[in-house]
Every structure is written in C-alpha cells, then in structure tokens.
Design a protein around this motif. Structure first.
Motif, short mmCIF file in Angstrom:
data_model
loop_
_atom_site.label_atom_id
_atom_site.label_comp_id
_atom_site.label_asym_id
_atom_site.label_seq_id
_atom_site.Cartn_x
_atom_site.Cartn_y
_atom_site.Cartn_z
N GLY A 36 1.07 -1.32 0.10
CA GLY A 36 -0.03 -0.10 0.11
C GLY A 36 0.73 1.32 -0.01
O GLY A 36 0.54 1.97 -0.76
N TRP A 42 -1.46 -1.34 -5.65
CA TRP A 42 -2.86 -1.80 -4.93
C TRP A 42 -3.22 -3.00 -5.64
O TRP A 42 -3.92 -3.83 -5.18
CB TRP A 42 -4.05 -0.62 -5.53
CG TRP A 42 -4.20 -0.41 -6.76
CD1 TRP A 42 -3.45 0.42 -7.62
CD2 TRP A 42 -5.09 -1.34 -7.73
NE1 TRP A 42 -3.97 0.04 -8.96
CE2 TRP A 42 -4.93 -0.92 -9.05
CE3 TRP A 42 -5.99 -2.18 -7.40
CZ2 TRP A 42 -5.63 -1.22 -10.18
CZ3 TRP A 42 -6.94 -2.71 -8.40
CH2 TRP A 42 -6.61 -2.23 -9.61
N GLU A 43 -2.69 -3.50 -6.66
CA GLU A 43 -3.07 -4.84 -7.42
C GLU A 43 -2.46 -5.63 -6.77
O GLU A 43 -3.07 -6.91 -6.41
CB GLU A 43 -2.67 -4.84 -8.98
CG GLU A 43 -3.42 -3.66 -9.85
CD GLU A 43 -3.04 -3.83 -11.28
OE1 GLU A 43 -3.89 -4.21 -11.96
OE2 GLU A 43 -1.96 -3.14 -11.61
N MET A 50 -6.50 -0.37 2.16
CA MET A 50 -6.80 1.01 1.62
C MET A 50 -5.58 2.08 1.32
O MET A 50 -5.95 3.03 0.50
CB MET A 50 -7.63 1.86 2.58
CG MET A 50 -9.07 1.16 2.90
SD MET A 50 -9.94 1.93 4.23
CE MET A 50 -10.69 0.53 5.08
N VAL A 67 -5.04 2.32 -2.16
CA VAL A 67 -6.07 3.25 -3.35
C VAL A 67 -5.77 4.51 -3.11
O VAL A 67 -6.25 4.97 -2.33
CB VAL A 67 -7.47 2.62 -3.06
CG1 VAL A 67 -8.52 2.97 -3.82
CG2 VAL A 67 -7.54 1.09 -2.66
N LEU A 86 -9.40 4.66 -9.26
CA LEU A 86 -9.80 3.35 -8.58
C LEU A 86 -11.16 3.28 -7.56
O LEU A 86 -11.26 2.69 -6.49
CB LEU A 86 -8.59 3.07 -7.57
CG LEU A 86 -7.26 2.91 -8.49
CD1 LEU A 86 -6.10 2.54 -7.36
CD2 LEU A 86 -7.28 1.65 -9.35
N THR A 87 -12.01 4.05 -8.18
CA THR A 87 -13.26 4.28 -7.36
C THR A 87 -14.03 3.08 -6.88
O THR A 87 -14.35 2.90 -5.93
CB THR A 87 -14.26 5.32 -8.06
OG1 THR A 87 -13.56 6.71 -8.26
CG2 THR A 87 -15.38 5.74 -7.18
N VAL A 106 -12.67 0.03 -6.89
CA VAL A 106 -11.78 -0.68 -6.13
C VAL A 106 -12.14 -0.29 -4.56
O VAL A 106 -12.40 -1.03 -3.61
CB VAL A 106 -10.30 -0.55 -6.12
CG1 VAL A 106 -9.55 -1.24 -5.08
CG2 VAL A 106 -10.03 -1.48 -7.51
N ALA A 107 -12.36 0.89 -4.35
CA ALA A 107 -12.62 1.81 -3.19
C ALA A 107 -13.78 1.33 -2.63
O ALA A 107 -13.97 1.00 -1.30
CB ALA A 107 -12.52 3.36 -3.38
N MET A 114 -9.41 7.30 2.10
CA MET A 114 -9.47 6.65 0.83
C MET A 114 -10.13 7.45 -0.20
O MET A 114 -9.85 7.70 -1.42
CB MET A 114 -9.64 5.26 1.16
CG MET A 114 -9.77 4.41 -0.33
SD MET A 114 -10.28 2.71 -0.19
CE MET A 114 -11.91 2.89 0.43
N CYS A 124 -9.54 9.26 -3.62
CA CYS A 124 -10.17 9.10 -4.82
C CYS A 124 -10.99 10.07 -5.52
O CYS A 124 -11.69 9.93 -6.57
CB CYS A 124 -10.90 7.82 -4.79
SG CYS A 124 -9.94 6.40 -4.70
#
Length: 549
Positions: free
Chosen positions: A178, A183-184, A209, A212, A217-218, A220-221, A246, A250
């Motif tokens: 992080g 993030w992946e 988090m 992100v 990456l919304t 994902v969030a 987070m 984003c």
C-alpha cells in the motif's frame, strides 16, 4: 513497596528538568544494581532524547542483560544514530549476551527509517546467521522495514519464506504494498489471505486502503468499503477514518462525507484532517475552511500539516481575511517556525496579493529551506517580479541549498508570467543537466506555454512530439490554448485530434470548446455548431469554461 512501583513513582515525580537529580538518586542508591531499574531508566532517557545520560548509565552498569542492551540500541536507532547503534551491536556480539529477535527488530526499524538499505540487508543477514531470520517478531519487522524502504521484492520474498504467517505479518506485507502504491498486488495478496482462512482485522483493511490513491480506482475503493460493511469492521473509528481518507484521495467527496457522518465521534481529529485534505484536493475550499473552523471550536488541535493544507485553501480562494485568522491561530499555537506552515503562509499571502506580508514572513524565517525559497520565488513570479525571483534563486544556491522540481516549477511559472522565453528555456535545460531534476508534466506545460505564447507554435508542437509517450493531455491542452490565442486553426485541429484519441469524453468536450473558439474566429460556423452540439449533449446543455492560467 516493590522496586518496580518505586521506579514508577520516581519517574512520575521527576520531570525532564530533574533528570540529573533522578540519575544521581538512582546511581547512589541500591537501585543502581537492579537490572530492571537500569533498563527502565535508559528507556526514560531515550524518551526524553537524552542519549548521553543513557549511554553513561549503560557504560557503568556491570551486568548487562539483553533487555539493557536492547534499550540502549533502540535509543540510538530510534534517534537515527545508526553508527553508535551498530557499534553497540558489534560489542554485543562479542559479549556473553547474545542478541534476540527484538535486537534485530530495533536495528531493522532504525535502518528503514533512515533509508539505509545496505544496513538493513546486513541486519537481515546477521539475523539469518543467528537462526532468528524467520522468527515472527524479527521477520515481521524486517518485512515492514523492507516495505517502508520501497524494497517490496525483498519484503515479499521474506514473507513467503515464513511458515504459517499470522495476521500481523499479512498486515505488514499489505501495508508495504500500500505504501508503495501497488494496489493490485495488495488486492491479490488479500485474496490469498482470505483463501488460507485468515480473518482480516481493522489493521488489514487500513493497510489495503493505503494503496488506493487514484481517482480511477473508485470501484476498488467501494469494493473495499463493501467488504468492511460485510464483516462489520466499518464501525471501527480507525477504519472509518481510513475510509474517509481513501475516498478523499479518489476524489469521491460524497462518499467520504457519508462515511464521515457515520463515525461515532463527530469531531474526530484524524477523520476531519482526512476530509479537509479531500475537500482541498477536490477544490471544495470553502467546505475545507468551514470544517477546519469546527475542528478548532471543538478544542482539538490540528497539526502543522493540516494547517498548511488549510492555508493552501485560503490561497486558492484568495481569502486573505481568513488566511490572517489562520495566521493568528498559528502564532497562538507556536507553529510559525514550522517549515511547512511558514512556507504555506508565504504562499497564501503571495496568492492573495499581499506580497509585502509574504516577504516580511520570509525575512523572519530563521533557517531558510528549499520549501520556503520555493514559496517566495513563486510569489514574486506571480506578481511579475521576475528579476527578484531569479535573485532569490541565486541566493538559494549560494546558501548551498539544492533546488527541487517545485523550485523549477516556480521559476518556469515566473518566466511564463513575464514572457521570458529564453530564460525559461535555459532554466529548463539547467534543471536536468546541472541539478539532475527530471522534468515533469508541469514543467513541460510551462515550456509549451512559453513557446506557444511567443508565437513559436511549430516549435512547441515539435517539442511535444519529442516527449515520451503517453503524452499528458494537459500538455496538448496548453498548446491548444496557444493555438486559440494565435488563431491557428490548422494546428488546433491536429492538436484536438491528438487529444480526442487519448482523452475521456468529458475532457474531450472541454477541449472541443477551445477548438470551436478558433473556428468561430475564422467564421467556420458549421464546424462550430457541430462541435458545440456534441458538447451540449455531454454537459446537459451547459458549456464548461476552462483556463490554463
């Protein structure tokens, strides 16, 4: 009364200014022979940044336990004095007392915080030789240390070599991914963690988090938030603050506000700080100022970072009155000498048009840094005092300070405001050749603006085409705005086509407005109508404005 109870009473009675009396009392009494007392006193000195007294006590103590060794090594490592810490570690290896997992953990943490990667690898090697390399305490700290130093490959390699890692160790690895923005990899590891039957805790979710950080990456969030709701972790204040942060990163302010309103404690300092930062980044500067005011009225004390963010919002609003109010708060809290705060004040007064106050503040800064020079150079440049800005830059170099990318952004902005093409090009060349600073998008935008506004559109186009792909749309947008000023419809069409090939629909529409303005000046009304009809459909009948100033 036990000796431990006596020590607690003594330390509670003696404040930092009585450290000498405390030291004399303990060393003259029978307590000086008690290993527990010696260890606790070393820790006390460490907490008060008195390494000299800690070392004196350690040197005269005859029987040194592993706890005493660890205490003094930790004191040096925590203060980033890695030389003495390493020297003590070498002495410990030669003594009858051998290092334990906490010894290696202290040293690894110190190397990580000082970004001493070679030292970190040496500590890891020593831990392996001693048989403690795969110990949970030592292994977890090394994983965190490697991650914090940006060495995620080494961290993951160590992580997978530890049999049956517990949840804190998973959290350490997730936190490493992080903090590096991977993030992946973090999501992938989180899924492996779940499949292996580990139950994530609030620290797991916060670590997840952390990576992100991008508006793209919304989804994902929201997925991470959904999982928190599913397992009942959203009620934790720690998790709630991380969710607010987070969503703010984003730029999902509505979602951030929704989470913020659900936090049990209405005025939570961390949550408020995260939301204020989010408001500021997304351009909701009035909301940032209102929430900051609520935070102050509640009795909570914002730190220097948050105060600097709020001053940035004042600068964006050109609200010198509220800026002066925040300045008064800064003086009351004794934050005026903080580098971040003083630089933000200079920047705020400059952008609010009160340059005299900005220069007065700069003159009062006792130890001028690159950050404070950057603020005053930009302030002078925005007001058209290019020669004074360059004088400050030369003064900065004479002081031995090394300019950074922000310095050159301020200098190129100064050249743009004063139309200094030759000086701007020279500065652009010097930043990499002389100072080793790689040009970023904002530097390239300024150069394109300088050449374009000087009428050198073809030269500007060739410069853009020479840049590494993908080319940021902001650079093309800067060139398109210059085409609009100089009414070059042909080049504007070429640039607009480049933007259309790479940009999202909403941003394409914004640039189409600029292209339509060029067509309108040439009387190409059919093309204007076609472009603006498409824009109206995208924005519900309303044409957006845009500025590259």
């Amino acid at each position: 009364m036990s000796s431990q109870s006596q020590l607690r009473l003594i330390i509670n009675e003696f404040s930092k200014k009585f450290q000498t009396k405390l030291h004399s009392f303990v060393t003259k009494s029978q307590l000086a022979r008690d290993p527990y007392f010696a260890t606790q006193l070393v820790r006390y000195y460490s907490l008060n940044d008195d390494l000299i007294s800690a070392r004196k006590l350690f040197d005269v103590f005859p029987e040194r336990s592993v706890f005493l060794w660890n205490s003094v090594i930790r004191a040096y490592a925590k203060s980033h004095h890695l030389g003495p810490a390493s020297s003590l570690f070498s002495q410990m290896l030669s003594s009858d007392t051998k290092p334990d997992s906490f010894t290696y953990a202290c040293l690894a943490r110190g190397c990580s915080e000082s970004f001493d990667t070679e030292g970190l690898r040496c500590i890891h090697g020593n831990a392996i030789v001693s048989g403690l390399g795969f110990d949970r305490v030592c292994g977890s700290t090394l994983v965190k240390a490697y991650s914090k130093a940006g060495l995620t490959f080494e961290a993951s390699k160590l992580f997978y070599s530890i049999p049956e890692p517990d949840v804190p160790l998973w959290n350490a690895m997730l936190s490493g991914y992080g903090s590096c923005g991977y993030w992946e990899e973090g999501i992938s590891m989180f899924n492996i963690m779940l499949r292996q039957g580990n139950r994530p805790d609030c620290y797991t979710m916060v670590a997840l988090m952390t990576g992100v950080i991008d508006p793209g990456l919304t989804l994902v969030a929201r997925s991470v938030h959904g999982f928190c709701l599913k397992v009942g972790l959203d009620s934790q204040s720690y998790v709630g603050c991380a969710l607010v942060s987070m969503y703010s990163r984003c730029k999902c302010i509505a979602s951030a506000c929704g989470v913020f309103s659900g936090i049990s404690e209405p005025i939570d300092l961390v949550a408020c700080s995260s939301l204020i930062n989010g408001y500021s980044k997304c351009g909701y500067h009035k909301e940032a100022l209102c929430l900051f005011n609520e935070l102050r009225m509640s009795g909570k004390k914002p730190d220097s970072v948050l105060v600097a963010i709020v001053l940035g919002s004042c600068a964006e609003l050109s609200n010198s009155l509220y800026g002066q109010e925040v300045h008064s708060y800064v003086i009351r809290q004794g934050l005026e000498l903080d580098i971040k705060v003083s630089s933000a004040l200079i920047d705020m007064y400059s952008k609010c048009g009160v340059l005299d106050s900005a220069m007065t503040l700069f003159a009062k800064v006792p130890e001028k840094s690159v950050v404070s020079f950057n603020s005053v150079i930009l302030g002078l440049g925005l007001h058209g005092f290019a020669s004074s800005a360059f004088e400050k830059f030369n003064e900065m170099l004479e002081m031995g300070l090394k300019p950074d990318e922000v310095t050159f952004s301020a200098l190129l902005c100064t050249c743009c405001h004063s139309g200094l093409l030759r000086e701007g090009q020279e500065m652009f060349m010097r930043m990499k050749r002389e100072f080793g600073v790689e040009p970023r998008t904002e530097h390239q935008v300024y150069i394109v603006k300088l050449m374009g506004m000087a009428g050198k559109l073809e030269e500007a186009f060739e410069f853009v085409m020479s840049l590494r792909r993908p080319i940021d749309s902001g650079i093309w947008g800067a060139l398109l705005s210059c085409c609009e000023v100089h009414e070059d419809a042909h080049l504007a069409e070429v640039v607009a086509e480049k933007i259309r090939d790479n940009e999202e629909e909403e941003r394409r529409s914004v640039y189409n407005v600029m292209l339509s303005n060029v067509y309108a000046r040439y009387g190409k009304w059919d093309e204007v109508e076609m472009l603006r009809d498409g824009v109206s459909e995208t924005f519900g009948g309303k044409l957006p404005g845009i500025s590259w100033v």
